[in-house]
Design a protein around this motif. Structure first.
Motif, PDB file in Angstrom:
ATOM      1  N   GLU A 226     -39.497  -8.333  48.557  1.00  0.00           N
ATOM      2  CA  GLU A 226     -39.943  -7.128  49.270  1.00  0.00           C
ATOM      3  C   GLU A 226     -38.727  -6.342  49.781  1.00  0.00           C
ATOM      4  O   GLU A 226     -38.713  -5.110  49.721  1.00  0.00           O
ATOM      5  N   LYS A 227     -37.726  -7.067  50.279  1.00  0.00           N
ATOM      6  CA  LYS A 227     -36.544  -6.387  50.825  1.00  0.00           C
ATOM      7  C   LYS A 227     -35.781  -5.647  49.730  1.00  0.00           C
ATOM      8  O   LYS A 227     -35.313  -4.524  49.941  1.00  0.00           O
ATOM      9  N   ALA A 228     -35.679  -6.265  48.564  1.00  0.00           N
ATOM     10  CA  ALA A 228     -34.969  -5.595  47.467  1.00  0.00           C
ATOM     11  C   ALA A 228     -35.783  -4.415  46.945  1.00  0.00           C
ATOM     12  O   ALA A 228     -35.232  -3.364  46.622  1.00  0.00           O
ATOM     13  N   LEU A 229     -37.104  -4.570  46.896  1.00  0.00           N
ATOM     14  CA  LEU A 229     -37.947  -3.468  46.424  1.00  0.00           C
ATOM     15  C   LEU A 229     -37.869  -2.299  47.404  1.00  0.00           C
ATOM     16  O   LEU A 229     -37.822  -1.138  47.006  1.00  0.00           O
ATOM     17  N   ASN A 230     -37.829  -2.620  48.678  1.00  0.00           N
ATOM     18  CA  ASN A 230     -37.684  -1.588  49.712  1.00  0.00           C
ATOM     19  C   ASN A 230     -36.368  -0.849  49.528  1.00  0.00           C
ATOM     20  O   ASN A 230     -36.305   0.384  49.614  1.00  0.00           O
ATOM     21  N   CYS A 231     -35.319  -1.603  49.220  1.00  0.00           N
ATOM     22  CA  CYS A 231     -34.007  -1.001  49.004  1.00  0.00           C
ATOM     23  C   CYS A 231     -34.040  -0.112  47.762  1.00  0.00           C
ATOM     24  O   CYS A 231     -33.577   1.029  47.789  1.00  0.00           O
ATOM     25  N   ALA A 232     -34.615  -0.631  46.672  1.00  0.00           N
ATOM     26  CA  ALA A 232     -34.695   0.149  45.428  1.00  0.00           C
ATOM     27  C   ALA A 232     -35.429   1.459  45.674  1.00  0.00           C
ATOM     28  O   ALA A 232     -35.037   2.521  45.177  1.00  0.00           O
ATOM     29  N   ALA A 233     -36.486   1.388  46.471  1.00  0.00           N
ATOM     30  CA  ALA A 233     -37.282   2.581  46.760  1.00  0.00           C
ATOM     31  C   ALA A 233     -36.472   3.582  47.584  1.00  0.00           C
ATOM     32  O   ALA A 233     -36.572   4.785  47.402  1.00  0.00           O
ATOM     33  N   LYS A 234     -35.642   3.064  48.473  1.00  0.00           N
ATOM     34  CA  LYS A 234     -34.899   3.967  49.357  1.00  0.00           C
ATOM     35  C   LYS A 234     -33.662   4.569  48.716  1.00  0.00           C
ATOM     36  O   LYS A 234     -33.056   5.467  49.279  1.00  0.00           O
ATOM     37  N   ILE A 235     -33.267   4.065  47.563  1.00  0.00           N
ATOM     38  CA  ILE A 235     -32.160   4.728  46.886  1.00  0.00           C
ATOM     39  C   ILE A 235     -32.649   5.494  45.657  1.00  0.00           C
ATOM     40  O   ILE A 235     -31.876   5.855  44.788  1.00  0.00           O
ATOM     41  N   GLY A 236     -33.971   5.753  45.618  1.00  0.00           N
ATOM     42  CA  GLY A 236     -34.513   6.640  44.585  1.00  0.00           C
ATOM     43  C   GLY A 236     -34.009   8.046  44.821  1.00  0.00           C
ATOM     44  O   GLY A 236     -33.766   8.445  45.961  1.00  0.00           O
ATOM     45  N   ASP A 237     -33.817   8.803  43.732  1.00  0.00           N
ATOM     46  CA  ASP A 237     -33.301  10.169  43.855  1.00  0.00           C
ATOM     47  C   ASP A 237     -34.199  11.049  44.714  1.00  0.00           C
ATOM     48  O   ASP A 237     -33.729  11.870  45.495  1.00  0.00           O
ATOM     49  N   ASP A 238     -35.517  10.882  44.557  1.00  0.00           N
ATOM     50  CA  ASP A 238     -36.438  11.736  45.316  1.00  0.00           C
ATOM     51  C   ASP A 238     -36.299  11.484  46.810  1.00  0.00           C
ATOM     52  O   ASP A 238     -36.227  12.399  47.615  1.00  0.00           O
ATOM     53  N   TYR A 239     -36.194  10.201  47.174  1.00  0.00           N
ATOM     54  CA  TYR A 239     -36.072   9.845  48.586  1.00  0.00           C
ATOM     55  C   TYR A 239     -34.772  10.405  49.169  1.00  0.00           C
ATOM     56  O   TYR A 239     -34.758  11.034  50.223  1.00  0.00           O
TER      57      TYR A 239
END
Ligand SMILES: [Zn+2]
Length: 287
Positions: A226-239
């Motif tokens: 979950e922590k890595a997925l959260n990180c991946a989501a937060k370094i998305g270009d849109d975010y």
């Protein structure tokens, strides 16, 4: 993550004690956003020398950098993660007849340092240079991940390292060279799309590593994924774009959206199978 007793890699080049004074270091995630903007201006190409010019750093005064206990722990951690990628990818290459896995070097530095791709600085975030087959990290990136985008946890940090090692795997498999060649002969929009495919595949490879590392060493603990997925989501270009400029320009994406990054990382963790990660085989809208 459970890392007790795990070996450290011998492929670490520790340059932290010699730090460049007066550089653009400390920009952290904001600098990574600047990097995207520059990529946009330069047509998607990764030109470190240009970045360096824009940031106006590159001072040559060297000072002795004091290493804190936290930094020392992060360095040991990074070296253990790198060793894990060596063990996993060496076995995976051999089992799947992909040739010999030649591990990358991990360069730890503070502020800025020379790389085979030009001068690298902390503001760019971690990067892989194919010319000298090395991953470059200023460990302060991990504290900015925590303070600036709220992404932390050891497995989130491991994901960042494994993603860069993923670019090295792409390099060994000939994917990176081919993609860079294509990027040089198409327009900006197409080049950015190729970049997104490369980045999502590197996310997938990071997941593949985690799958096999866990199988070998039982390294994953509850909540890690979950922590890595959260990180991946937060370094998305849109975010990142929304955060920095308040709106999203999808043609300028070079890394993929939050949802895409989390999806490909997850797919790698779940399947552990290289053949499931060919992001170049998908329609762009289906990534
Ligand atoms: Zn990447």
């Amino acid at each position: 993550m459970r890392l007790e007793g795990r070996r450290q890699s011998s492929n670490v080049d520790d340059r932290r004690r010699s730090s460049a004074a007066g550089t653009a270091g400390g920009l952290g995630i904001a600098g990574v956003v600047i990097y995207f903007v520059i990529q946009l201006i330069s047509g998607g190409g990764v030109d470190l020398s240009q970045l360096q010019e824009v940031l106006g750093s590159g001072a040559t005064v060297r000072t002795e950098h004091e290493i804190t206990q936290e930094e020392e722990q992060l360095a040991i951690f990074s070296s253990q993660i790198l060793a894990g990628t060596e063990d996993v990818w060496t076995a995976y290459f051999s089992a799947n007849n992909l040739g010999e896995y030649i591990p990358p070097k991990l360069v730890l530095y503070t502020g800025s340092t020379n790389s085979g791709c030009g001068r690298g600085s902390a503001s760019m975030g971690p990067f892989y240079c194919s010319a000298d087959k090395s991953v470059y990290i200023d460990l302060s990136f991990f504290s900015s991940m925590k303070s600036q985008i709220g992404a932390d946890g050891d497995f989130a940090y491991a994901y960042v390292i494994a993603h860069e090692v993923g670019h090295h795997v792409q390099n060994l498999l000939g994917i990176l060279g081919k993609a860079h060649q294509q990027m040089g002969s198409v327009g900006k929009k197409e080049a950015n799309e190729i970049s997104v495919r490369l980045e999502l595949q590197a996310d997938f490879y990071a997941g593949l590593w985690a799958h096999h590392d866990n199988q070998r060493f039982k390294s994953l603990e509850n909540g890690d994924i979950e922590k890595a997925l959260n990180c991946a989501a937060k370094i998305g270009d849109d975010y990142l774009q929304k955060k920095s400029q308040g709106y999203v320009v999808s043609e300028s994406f070079t890394h993929g959206t939050a949802a895409q990054r989390a999806r490909w990382l997850k797919k790698g963790i779940q399947t552990g199978d290289l053949s499931q990660g060919n992001t170049f085989n998908y329609r762009y809208s289906d990534l």
